[in-house]
Scaffold this motif. Structure first.
Motif, mmCIF file in Angstrom:
data_model
loop_
_atom_site.group_PDB
_atom_site.id
_atom_site.type_symbol
_atom_site.label_atom_id
_atom_site.label_comp_id
_atom_site.label_asym_id
_atom_site.label_seq_id
_atom_site.Cartn_x
_atom_site.Cartn_y
_atom_site.Cartn_z
ATOM 1 N N TYR A 149 1.180 -2.169 -5.012
ATOM 2 C CA TYR A 149 1.638 -2.117 -3.609
ATOM 3 C C TYR A 149 0.526 -2.566 -2.655
ATOM 4 O O TYR A 149 0.756 -3.376 -1.751
ATOM 5 N N ASN A 150 -0.685 -2.063 -2.892
ATOM 6 C CA ASN A 150 -1.803 -2.418 -2.010
ATOM 7 C C ASN A 150 -2.213 -3.879 -2.161
ATOM 8 O O ASN A 150 -2.656 -4.498 -1.192
ATOM 9 N N LYS B 265 4.801 -3.918 5.891
ATOM 10 C CA LYS B 265 4.911 -2.916 4.821
ATOM 11 C C LYS B 265 6.240 -3.044 4.086
ATOM 12 O O LYS B 265 6.307 -2.880 2.871
ATOM 13 N N LEU C 65 0.330 -5.788 -0.155
ATOM 14 C CA LEU C 65 0.063 -5.694 1.290
ATOM 15 C C LEU C 65 -0.894 -6.804 1.740
ATOM 16 O O LEU C 65 -0.848 -7.240 2.889
ATOM 17 N N SER D 209 0.695 2.096 -7.049
ATOM 18 C CA SER D 209 -0.104 2.091 -5.826
ATOM 19 C C SER D 209 -0.996 0.839 -5.744
ATOM 20 O O SER D 209 -1.116 0.224 -4.677
ATOM 21 N N HIS E 196 -6.264 -3.074 0.721
ATOM 22 C CA HIS E 196 -5.574 -2.013 1.469
ATOM 23 C C HIS E 196 -5.638 -0.698 0.705
ATOM 24 O O HIS E 196 -5.750 -0.680 -0.517
ATOM 25 N N GLN E 197 -5.569 0.402 1.448
ATOM 26 C CA GLN E 197 -5.624 1.734 0.820
ATOM 27 C C GLN E 197 -4.418 2.566 1.254
ATOM 28 O O GLN E 197 -4.548 3.753 1.510
ATOM 29 N N GLU E 198 -3.269 1.928 1.359
ATOM 30 C CA GLU E 198 -2.065 2.638 1.828
ATOM 31 C C GLU E 198 -1.421 3.434 0.690
ATOM 32 O O GLU E 198 -1.566 3.070 -0.480
#
Lengths: 171, 58
Positions: free
Chosen positions: A24-25, A34, A28, A21, B10-12
């Motif tokens: 991934y962030n 995405k 981004l 996570s 980001h906090q996705e």
């Protein structure tokens, strides 16, 4: 870390669960979409699996992984937008102020404007600023992960901050 | 003072299917490395040892 020696895929799955996570962030922040961030995350974990043995334990694993992630993203962007980067560097080279930029000056920038600055600035400068102010690495940790001297770290930080302020003032 | 660098993070949520894709590719890479090791190193070593054993017997 046992996984470095064994390359056990079950342990690697645990590593993915723990850091997927965050990676991934962070992707981004560099990707345009995405889908692009997903591709970057995928490729980073594949490369990570192959390069795990290069982690020598001289810094925290998370610190090393963030640097690994940024490096991958920076290389990806530089490969894909070489011409744009050249133009930005030319603009930056015009103005050569020597005023010291403090942390306070940088923190005055609003989030929206900082995002805009980061979409323009050289990704290498973005990387060192994120490591310093987002991941809160010390100068010593930056020295270790970037494999450069203390004075080189300070110089790169100073130049990156100057570039941020220059772009910010032109916005 | 607020740190804007923290706010741009980001906090996705990480897409779930991505793990499967990563792990499948890791399995494939591991298999490819093991196969290459078997065919390029272990198998020739075994054949060489067998031939040496035969030669020693003769």
């Amino acid at each position: 870390m046992e996984i470095i020696k064994t390359k056990d895929s079950i342990l690697f799955a645990e590593l993915y669960d723990r850091y997927g996570s965050v990676v991934y962030n962070k992707c981004l922040g560099f990707a345009k979409s995405k889908v692009e961030a997903e591709d970057l995350t995928h490729d980073i974990f594949i490369k990570l699996y192959m390069k795990l043995h290069t982690f020598k334990g001289s810094s925290k694993f998370s610190t090393w992984l963030y640097s690994f992630t940024y490096n991958f993203c920076v290389n990806y962007i530089q490969r894909n937008s070489y011409k744009t980067r050249e133009k930005v560097q030319e603009v930056e080279a015009e103005d050569d102020s020597t005023d010291e930029i403090t942390e306070n000056d940088i923190f005055q920038i609003k989030t929206k404007k900082l995002k805009k600055v980061f979409s323009i600035i050289d990704p290498k400068d973005k990387m060192i600023l994120l490591l310093k102010y987002q991941d809160e690495l010390s100068i010593k940790e930056l020295q270790t992960v970037l494999e450069i001297s203390e004075s080189a770290v300070k110089m790169r930080l100073k130049r990156a901050k100057e570039k941020v302020m220059k772009i910010y003032k032109k916005l | 003072m607020d740190n804007p660098f923290k706010k741009i993070l980001h906090q996705e949520e990480l897409p779930k299917m991505l793990k499967e894709k990563v792990m499948n590719d890791i399995s494939f890479i591991t298999l490819a490395i093991d196969m290459a090791d078997l065919l390029a190193i272990k198998y020739p070593e075994t054949v060489e040892n067998l031939l040496r054993l035969k030669k020693d017997k003769n």
